[in-house]
Design an enzyme around this catalytic site. Structure first.
Site, PDB file in Angstrom:
ATOM      1  CD  GLU A 162       3.116   8.518  -3.794  1.00  0.00           C
ATOM      2  OE1 GLU A 162       3.851   8.037  -4.659  1.00  0.00           O
ATOM      3  OE2 GLU A 162       3.309   8.361  -2.578  1.00  0.00           O
ATOM      4  CD  GLU A 318       0.784   5.255  -0.593  1.00  0.00           C
ATOM      5  OE1 GLU A 318       2.017   5.078  -0.687  1.00  0.00           O
ATOM      6  OE2 GLU A 318       0.040   5.412  -1.567  1.00  0.00           O
TER       7      GLU A 318
HETATM    8  C1  GAL Z   1       4.113   5.132  -2.910  1.00  0.00           C
HETATM    9  C2  GAL Z   1       2.978   4.717  -3.820  1.00  0.00           C
HETATM   10  C3  GAL Z   1       2.459   3.345  -3.461  1.00  0.00           C
HETATM   11  C4  GAL Z   1       3.596   2.383  -3.281  1.00  0.00           C
HETATM   12  C5  GAL Z   1       4.555   2.934  -2.254  1.00  0.00           C
HETATM   13  C6  GAL Z   1       5.720   2.024  -1.965  1.00  0.00           C
HETATM   14  O1  GAL Z   1       4.844   6.186  -3.435  1.00  0.00           O
HETATM   15  O2  GAL Z   1       1.927   5.639  -3.752  1.00  0.00           O
HETATM   16  O3  GAL Z   1       1.583   2.913  -4.478  1.00  0.00           O
HETATM   17  O4  GAL Z   1       4.243   2.207  -4.489  1.00  0.00           O
HETATM   18  O5  GAL Z   1       5.061   4.155  -2.716  1.00  0.00           O
HETATM   19  O6  GAL Z   1       6.585   2.586  -1.012  1.00  0.00           O
END
Ligand code: GAL
Length: 684
Positions: A162, A318
């Site tokens: 990110e 994710e």
């Molecule tokens: C994302 C991040 C992950 C984790 C996740 C939690 O932004 O890439 O590593 O922290 O959020 O929601």
């Protein structure tokens, strides 16, 4: 009339060896004793996991001391996954440099705008223009690529994490020097810089490059052109870091390289520019719990991601199985909600449905974040839903590579978003992000699928182009929009458009001058309303009802357009509010106030009629998206309501999961999802 979407061949630039929807998540085995790994892999098989992202935050373990590497544990993890047939999306750990790095290079820490130095003990980017950071990031990426670049389990490189979060801008000494170099390359001379930044205003003229700085805290508002360039520069520095790692990897590995974006949620990155640098576009998306219709925002993020991928399939790298941990109130997903979220992404072009994370962490800042395998273990609702989703996605392999159809484009230009977000605009109530979201919401409710497009992109295949927030519009982009209209397109532009050029300078000829030909109307003056004030518009609704606007009005001067709606009250009472201009083979619409999604309905139905856009006619909150390739079309129907819905489908359509044949109508249970497949070439 424009040519609609034509299904093309299946996109084949996908991950080596994978012809299934990717399913899995971030896997952090280093947080667990090795005996847990075996259990993890067995449970992954049970859940239908075929891909995991690993190594993302492992720098401190992979390089415990400067130049001393330890890959043995990672070898064991990758071999174990390989043995179970699970593919690996291998991270470079550069979003979290080790403690020794910051001890050795304290100046590589990010400096905030107010001068605060951001310390170690969390995660986050080092100063992206620090040479020491770049050197060490490239070295660890190189070592990983040399070691695993042709490992049969590894199918994808996941660079960093990110970019732009948690901090996008850095005001360190390294940024200071790099910003000057970047400006020299952009403007050539100091005269060029002074002209572009309009430094005669408030006596800001620079006589020497050493005087030019990053826009740190200032007594009054900083030069907006400088701020805008700093946003561009900050994004460019992050992208340079990505490109350096990507190229280091490419020297040793032929596998595709991605980095996980945060479409819509990250203001620091210009995603269309990033999309040109990655091999596969991927995104992370988290619901905002306070937003009760957050599935619309999800759809918007997914559509933006697909658009950044140039319409090709992309990866959801994710999302969460249930609640997150970083919002004020982390509301758990309801039963069935995660399934609806997953299928909305799939319908909008995602060929991977992945989570953060596989197993919930016991320690650290994210222990209250949901996971595929929660702290409660396998006797839990989340686990059962994860297993069921994996089984369902496992039936849908042939959707991979097909493309989502959309005949409407919403304009998205990160530079304009940066510029409009600066201080001292006519009204702080007019927010670009809100405008885009509201127009998107109207289209979503009407069942109209959209792409996002940059205003300078080729728009010729879209029936309708909507510009909800084009505050900054270059002369070239305006000419592109004008050509689009002249060529037969329907363009709808919303207020406060084309106010400034690329240097946040009001266009010569006045507000909106470059769109005069396309829209046949000019803006004489902006007329913002007081807080909570509203006004009425007449003439828009067929029923004769008035429409309510808020926030903003404009004094318009007609230069060829017809008046479709007038201000019934407010500062421009009796004057033109909405105009329509026939130009060449197309039409240019202009809306000079702010309408919410409900109030937009009468205007949009007129605009759809001009553009030949057909709405779905489905009940509100029944979401239908379509993907197709030359062989088949998939209808993904998601029912966000608590009553069953019926979605009309062509005869011969088959449920893609159960293979049951439907008879021209598919029942979608309350809160449920159906994926329907129709072989193309069969009667519609
Ligand atoms: C994302 C991040 C992950 C984790 C996740 C939690 O932004 O890439 O590593 O922290 O959020 O929601």
């Amino acid at each position: 009339m424009k040519t609609p979407f034509v299904p093309g061949p299946r996109y084949s630039g996908w991950l080596p060896g994978l012809d299934a929807v990717c399913y899995g998540g971030d896997y952090n085995p280093e947080q667990w004793p090795e005996e847990v790994w075996e259990q993890d892999v067995a449970l992954m098989a049970q859940a239908g996991v075929n891909l995991v992202s690993i190594g993302i935050f492992s720098w401190a373990l992979l390089e415990p001391r400067d130049g001393e590497f330890d890959f043995a544990w990672l070898d064991r993890v990758i071999d174990l996954l390989h043995g179970a047939g699970i593919r690996v999306d291998l991270g470079t750990p550069t979003a979290s440099p080790p403690a020794w790095f910051f001890r050795q290079y304290p100046d590589a820490r990010v400096v905030a705008k107010d001068g605060t130095v951001l310390g170690f003990g969390s995660r986050g980017m080092a100063a992206p223009s620090s040479a020491a950071y770049r050197k060490h990031a490239v070295r660890i990426a190189t070592r990983l690529a040399e070691r695993y670049g042709d490992h049969p389990a590894v199918v994808l490189w996941h660079v960093h994490n990110e970019y732009g979060a948690p901090v996008g801008e850095d005001f360190s000494v390294h940024a200071q020097t790099a910003f000057r170099d970047w400006l020299r390359a952009r403007y050539g001379t100091l005269d060029g810089l002074n002209a572009a930044w309009g430094t005669r205003f408030w006596g800001q003229v620079y006589g020497d490059w050493q005087e030019v700085g990053v826009p740190s805290a200032t007594p009054s508002v900083a030069n907006p052109a400088q701020r805008l360039d700093f946003a561009r520069f900050s994004d460019a520095m992050l992208r340079e870091c990505f490109v350096a790692e990507r190229d280091a990897i490419r020297a040793h590995s032929a596998l595709p390289v991605t980095t996980n974006f945060m479409a819509v949620a990250c203001p620091a990155t210009d995603l269309f520019a990033w999309g040109r640098e990655v091999d596969i576009v991927s995104n992370d998306h988290y619901l905002w719990a306070a937003d009760e219709r957050n599935y619309v925002t999800l759809a918007q993020a997914a559509d933006l991601t697909r658009s950044v991928a140039g319409g090709k399939p992309w990866m959801l790298l994710e999302h969460s199985t249930s609640g997150v941990n970083w919002q004020p109130r982390n509301v758990a997903k309801k039963a069935g909600e995660e399934r609806r979220n997953a299928f909305s992404h799939l319908g909008r072009g995602a060929d991977a449905i992945m989570f953060f994370q596989w197993r919930a962490s016991r320690s650290g800042a994210e222990k209250f974040h949901s996971a595929m395998l929660p702290h409660a273990g396998t006797d839990s609702r989340i686990w059962r839903e994860v297993v069921a989703l994996g089984a369902e996605l496992g039936q849908l392999g042939d959707i991979v590579g097909s493309r989502t159809r959309a005949d409407v484009a919403l304009l998205w230009d990160q530079e304009s978003l940066w510029a409009q977000g600066l201080e001292w605009r006519p009204s702080e109530d007019l927010q670009a992000g809100e405008r885009i979201q509201t127009f998107y919401d109207r289209l979503w409710r009407d069942g109209v699928s959209v792409d996002f497009a940059h205003p300078a992109a080729d728009l010729s295949r879209y029936r309708l182009v909507v510009a909800p927030a084009s505050y900054l519009l270059t002369a070239e982009a305006a000419a592109n929009l004008t050509r689009y209209v002249e060529g037969g397109g329907t363009l709808l532009v919303s207020c406060f458009a084309a106010a400034v050029d690329e240097n946040d300078r009001v266009h010569e000829g006045g507000f909106m001058a470059p769109l005069r030909d396309a829209l046949g109307v000019q803006v004489e003056e902006y007329l913002p309303l007081r807080e909570n004030e509203s006004l009425t518009l007449t003439g828009l609704a067929e029923s004769g009802a008035t429409v309510t606007g808020t926030v903003w009005a404009e004094a318009l001067t007609l230069s060829g357009a017809d008046v479709v709606g007038r201000y019934g009250s407010g500062p421009a009472e009796g004057e033109a509010a909405v105009t329509r201009h026939a130009r060449g083979a197309g039409v240019g619409w202009y809306l000079s106030t702010v309408l919410d999604a409900d109030e937009l309905a009468p205007l949009m139905s007129r605009v759809y009629a001009d553009a030949g856009v057909v709405t779905s006619g489905l009940p509100e909150d029944v979401e239908v998206v379509r993907r197709a390739d030359v062989d088949a079309e998939w209808t993904v129907a998601i029912n966000h309501t608590d009553t069953p819905a019926r979605v009309p489908v062509a005869p011969g359509t088959v449920d893609a999961v159960t293979r049951e044949v439907t008879d021209g109508e598919a029942q979608v249970p309350a809160g449920g999802v159906r994926v329907l497949r129709r072989a193309l070439g069969e009667p519609a």
